[in-house]
Design a protein around this motif. Sequence first.
Motif, PDB file in Angstrom:
ATOM      1  N   LEU A  28       0.868  -1.179   0.000  1.00 21.52           N
ATOM      2  CA  LEU A  28       0.000   0.000   0.000  1.00 21.52           C
ATOM      3  C   LEU A  28       0.900   1.222   0.000  1.00 21.52           C
ATOM      4  O   LEU A  28       1.682   1.424   0.937  1.00 21.52           O
ATOM      5  N   SER A  29       0.847   2.003  -1.064  1.00 21.89           N
ATOM      6  CA  SER A  29       1.724   3.164  -1.159  1.00 21.89           C
ATOM      7  C   SER A  29       0.910   4.438  -1.301  1.00 21.89           C
ATOM      8  O   SER A  29      -0.234   4.427  -1.760  1.00 21.89           O
ATOM      9  N   LYS A  36      -3.009   4.621   4.420  1.00 23.07           N
ATOM     10  CA  LYS A  36      -2.311   3.333   4.274  1.00 23.07           C
ATOM     11  C   LYS A  36      -2.347   2.548   5.586  1.00 23.07           C
ATOM     12  O   LYS A  36      -2.722   1.369   5.621  1.00 23.07           O
ATOM     13  N   THR A  37      -1.942   3.221   6.668  1.00 22.50           N
ATOM     14  CA  THR A  37      -1.904   2.553   7.972  1.00 22.50           C
ATOM     15  C   THR A  37      -3.306   2.168   8.437  1.00 22.50           C
ATOM     16  O   THR A  37      -3.470   1.184   9.181  1.00 22.50           O
ATOM     17  N   ASP A 347       4.396  -1.581   8.778  1.00 23.28           N
ATOM     18  CA  ASP A 347       4.031  -0.185   8.528  1.00 23.28           C
ATOM     19  C   ASP A 347       5.288   0.664   8.354  1.00 23.28           C
ATOM     20  O   ASP A 347       6.152   0.684   9.228  1.00 23.28           O
ATOM     21  N   THR A 376       3.426  -0.997   3.970  1.00 23.57           N
ATOM     22  CA  THR A 376       3.092   0.368   3.575  1.00 23.57           C
ATOM     23  C   THR A 376       4.385   1.152   3.342  1.00 23.57           C
ATOM     24  O   THR A 376       5.400   0.912   4.002  1.00 23.57           O
TER      25      THR A 376
END
Length: 400
Positions: A28-29, A36-37, A347, A376
Amino acid sequence: MYLQRLKLIQFKNYLSREFSFGGKFNCLSGQNGMGKTNVLEAIYYLCLTKSCQGLSDRQLVTYGKDFFRIEGDFEQEAVAPEEQSVVQLQALERQGSDLQNMAADVEEAYVPYGKYETRKSAVVAKVIPGKRKEFEVNGLIYERLAEHIGLLPVVFIAPDDNLLVMEGSEGRRRFLDLTLSQLDTDYLFKLMKYNKLLRQRNASLKQFAQQGTFNQSLIATYDAPMSELGDWLHVRRREFMESFLPWFQKYHGLIAGREEPVECIYRSPLEKGPMAALLKKQLERDRMLQRTEAGVHRDDLLFSMGGHPLKKYGSQGQIKTFVLALKLAQYRLLSEQKGKKPILLLDDLFDKLDNGRVLSLLQLLNGEDFGQVFITHTEGEALEELFEQGGLGAPVHYKI
């Protein structure tokens, strides 16, 4: 075990969003603050019924809304039907199924898959802050949320994990308890009972001080069960650390790229004797301080590198490597003892790690010992380049 589908409704900045994930790497960018988090938070919540950042349920609801809902479809290897989930059987019993219907209902949750079976679990969290939240698995609602802990093991690695080293003992005990609670439901229930008795004992000590009285008999009603539970928790933690330390040292060497003398030592007041004796010895001091000083609630983990305290002498990079090794050892023990690979949540992977160490970590996670991984990062292209450089294949990639 892996998460196939995740649906968020009114969860933090997601009014409604659905994701489909792969069984290995999922990335997830996006820029900071885009959510994202929050996706990792939702996965963690489905696994452990609470926030990974210590947020209240009210803080997880989309602004201006009054509830949130998280849905997840998990697939996991499970043992044969004769060793089916006790939790699922108990839930069916509570709903009044007779034995014949119960067996049929459980059987439907399994799909044959060679020696093992692929078990599909549809997990739903329905939360209205201020009211009792509901968790259900395959349509069966838990009577107690604690029954869910351990069904879907998870390990979360975050930038602020360095606080495990830098701050007080509470976070280190939480690390121990979170791991053991996922491994052993009996541990979780005994810990909950111990903590309840501790709160009651402390409240009584404070009330005695305010009223200028003291009731020895009342304190004794707390001390007896607390002592039994405390001794049991102490033994369980000590046994856990004996199996944990070799894995921790192994993973530290793999991440650091060299062998370094690192230690993670369990310390407890109960090393001086059984808890009953400690409570008796400390009673007058407890009365004066209005709190219980002796017990497993004072346990700690001592971290060192090269024989020196890590907190005092470790660099940011060394602390990051140390904590990563702690979390990977946590993962490995959960995987071995639960018989299924936990979900790993990473993360902001690049925080305080150079590209070389990140690549080494990704290659390690690509091995058979690890299952589904979520990552992430703010720079999606840089992450994809690392995957290509390491020959890891293309991950499932969401740009948030």
